[in-house]
Design an enzyme around this catalytic site. Structure first.
Site, PDB file in Angstrom:
ATOM      1  N   THR A  74       0.814  -1.210   0.000  1.00  0.00           N
ATOM      2  CA  THR A  74       0.000   0.000   0.000  1.00  0.00           C
ATOM      3  C   THR A  74       0.851   1.265   0.000  1.00  0.00           C
ATOM      4  O   THR A  74       0.594   2.207  -0.742  1.00  0.00           O
ATOM      5  CB  THR A  74      -0.942   0.003   1.219  1.00  0.00           C
ATOM      6  N   LEU A 158      -8.734  -0.701   6.908  1.00  0.00           N
ATOM      7  CA  LEU A 158      -8.201  -1.366   8.093  1.00  0.00           C
ATOM      8  C   LEU A 158      -8.867  -0.849   9.367  1.00  0.00           C
ATOM      9  O   LEU A 158      -9.234  -1.631  10.259  1.00  0.00           O
ATOM     10  CB  LEU A 158      -6.687  -1.170   8.169  1.00  0.00           C
ATOM     11  N   THR A 235      -0.378  -0.489  14.278  1.00  0.00           N
ATOM     12  CA  THR A 235      -0.078  -1.490  13.245  1.00  0.00           C
ATOM     13  C   THR A 235      -0.001  -0.815  11.881  1.00  0.00           C
ATOM     14  O   THR A 235      -0.186  -1.465  10.853  1.00  0.00           O
ATOM     15  CB  THR A 235      -1.153  -2.597  13.224  1.00  0.00           C
ATOM     16  N   ARG A 237       2.266   2.693  10.728  1.00  0.00           N
ATOM     17  CA  ARG A 237       3.606   3.147  10.381  1.00  0.00           C
ATOM     18  C   ARG A 237       4.325   3.632  11.634  1.00  0.00           C
ATOM     19  O   ARG A 237       3.742   4.315  12.469  1.00  0.00           O
ATOM     20  CB  ARG A 237       3.551   4.292   9.347  1.00  0.00           C
ATOM     21  N   ASP A 261       3.499  -2.980  15.817  1.00  0.00           N
ATOM     22  CA  ASP A 261       3.958  -3.902  14.785  1.00  0.00           C
ATOM     23  C   ASP A 261       4.922  -3.203  13.833  1.00  0.00           C
ATOM     24  O   ASP A 261       5.386  -3.811  12.873  1.00  0.00           O
ATOM     25  CB  ASP A 261       2.758  -4.451  14.002  1.00  0.00           C
ATOM     26  N   GLU A 266      13.136  -0.228   9.809  1.00  0.00           N
ATOM     27  CA  GLU A 266      12.810  -1.647   9.721  1.00  0.00           C
ATOM     28  C   GLU A 266      13.695  -2.330   8.684  1.00  0.00           C
ATOM     29  O   GLU A 266      13.698  -1.894   7.520  1.00  0.00           O
ATOM     30  CB  GLU A 266      11.329  -1.830   9.354  1.00  0.00           C
ATOM     31  N   HIS A 287       6.602  -6.258  12.165  1.00  0.00           N
ATOM     32  CA  HIS A 287       5.869  -5.863  10.959  1.00  0.00           C
ATOM     33  C   HIS A 287       5.253  -7.086  10.279  1.00  0.00           C
ATOM     34  O   HIS A 287       5.365  -7.276   9.056  1.00  0.00           O
ATOM     35  CB  HIS A 287       6.784  -5.127   9.979  1.00  0.00           C
ATOM     36  N   ALA A 289       1.884  -8.039  10.892  1.00  0.00           N
ATOM     37  CA  ALA A 289       0.420  -8.005  10.936  1.00  0.00           C
ATOM     38  C   ALA A 289      -0.213  -8.281   9.578  1.00  0.00           C
ATOM     39  O   ALA A 289      -1.312  -8.831   9.495  1.00  0.00           O
ATOM     40  CB  ALA A 289      -0.058  -6.649  11.462  1.00  0.00           C
ATOM     41  N   TRP A 290       0.473  -7.932   8.510  1.00  0.00           N
ATOM     42  CA  TRP A 290      -0.066  -8.035   7.153  1.00  0.00           C
ATOM     43  C   TRP A 290       0.155  -9.407   6.522  1.00  0.00           C
ATOM     44  O   TRP A 290      -0.383  -9.710   5.467  1.00  0.00           O
ATOM     45  CB  TRP A 290       0.611  -7.005   6.251  1.00  0.00           C
TER      46      TRP A 290
END
Length: 312
Positions: A74, A158, A235, A237, A261, A266, A287, A289-290
């Site tokens: 995204t 979301l 969750t 940025r 998250d 990162e 990171h 969660a997705w």
């Protein structure tokens, strides 16, 4: 169409890329691409697929044949969109693929913090239950979510998914207006200015993109406005929250806990204030969660649809 995927490993090894390969008529794939390898690998291609690889003006100037960039995610912050527009390059991204998995992860963080799940699990592993003088441990305060107020900042796909699940737990939903957003009623939920929202919420969950306007949206001032037992979930940025301010607030007991998250860097190769081992009631996940397989496969399928719409 002549297409190359610069960081295919970011989607994992268990997804089926055939929908994209079918649309593109074949796909050159690299597991990873370092910054110094980008230019040599995109030369001669009219379509480039990336997740986290950065594409800048210098790449577009050196590759006049490039016509489209498909971001298999995204966020578009790794693409110089102004430069792409200047060079007539179409930039596409993927939305509405992770509602179920991200909302699920958000609720998992919320529930774990509210029930002090990790604290009690560590107590058991440390033998404290076995040494207890009664049948249970009650050393960590537990929050019932039913009847509590959840503030959601970022009410897109979301945020809506989280609202649906939180409502099933009997939570009251209030939306926070991001900078530049108007207050009002959205889906029967009130949307109010952030400074008005923060003192009301028992849980604050962030689901907005990182922009110049939302960077450090939650800092020391905002954290002081929150209840001392409130929870902060992010969750979305890492840059939405000032991480040093949050670490300080958790140590000082200014808020009750946090579940993240995402971090500003990162992976966090250079450390991070939230990775210290003395911060109470904090959960950090990588990171992830997705990253359900279902969501990653949806990314592939949506990207294939995006590419199919191209005309050149």
């Amino acid at each position: 169409m002549k297409a190359v995927f610069l960081d295919a490993k970011t989607l994992g090894n268990d997804v089926d890329l055939s929908p994209i390969e079918s649309v593109t008529g074949g796909l050159e794939k690299f597991e990873r691409t370092a910054p110094e390898q980008v230019l040599e690998r995109i030369r001669g291609f009219d379509t480039v697929l990336v997740n986290k690889v950065v594409l800048s003006r210098e790449h577009f100037e050196a590759c006049p044949e490039l016509k489209a960039i498909a971001v298999v995610a995204t966020g578009l912050n790794n693409i110089d969109q102004a430069a792409a527009k200047d060079h007539g390059i179409k930039v596409m991204n993927v939305t509405n693929y992770g509602r179920s998995t991200v909302a699920q992860h958000t609720m998992a963080l919320m529930l774990a913090l509210a029930t002090r799940l990790l604290d009690y699990s560590r107590d058991v592993q440390a033998g404290r239950w076995g040494r207890s003088d009664m049948f249970c441990l009650m050393d960590h305060p537990i929050m019932e979510l039913e009847g509590r107020t959840l503030g959601i900042v970022g009410y897109g796909d979301l945020g809506q998914g989280v609202a649906e699940r939180a409502a099933a737990f009997g939570m009251k939903i209030v939306l926070g207006a991001r900078p530049g957003q108007e207050a009002g009623i959205v889906d029967d939920y009130p949307r109010i200015p952030l400074e008005e929202l923060l003192p009301q919420v028992d849980v604050l969950s962030l689901h907005c993109l990182l922009t110049d306007e939302t960077r450090d949206l939650i800092g020391a001032h905002e954290l002081k406005l929150m209840k001392r037992d409130s929870l902060l979930i992010n969750t979305s940025r890492g840059g939405l929250v000032n991480e040093q301010a949050l670490a300080d607030a958790l140590r000082a007991g200014e808020i009750g806990g946090a579940g993240f998250d995402v971090l500003t860097e990162e992976p966090p190769r250079n450390g991070n204030p939230l990775l210290a081992d003395d911060i109470p009631n904090l959960i950090i996940t990588p990171h992830s969660a997705w990253a359900s397989r279902e969501a990653r496969q949806r990314i592939v399928e949506i990207t294939a649809c995006n590419l199919k719409s191209l005309e050149f």
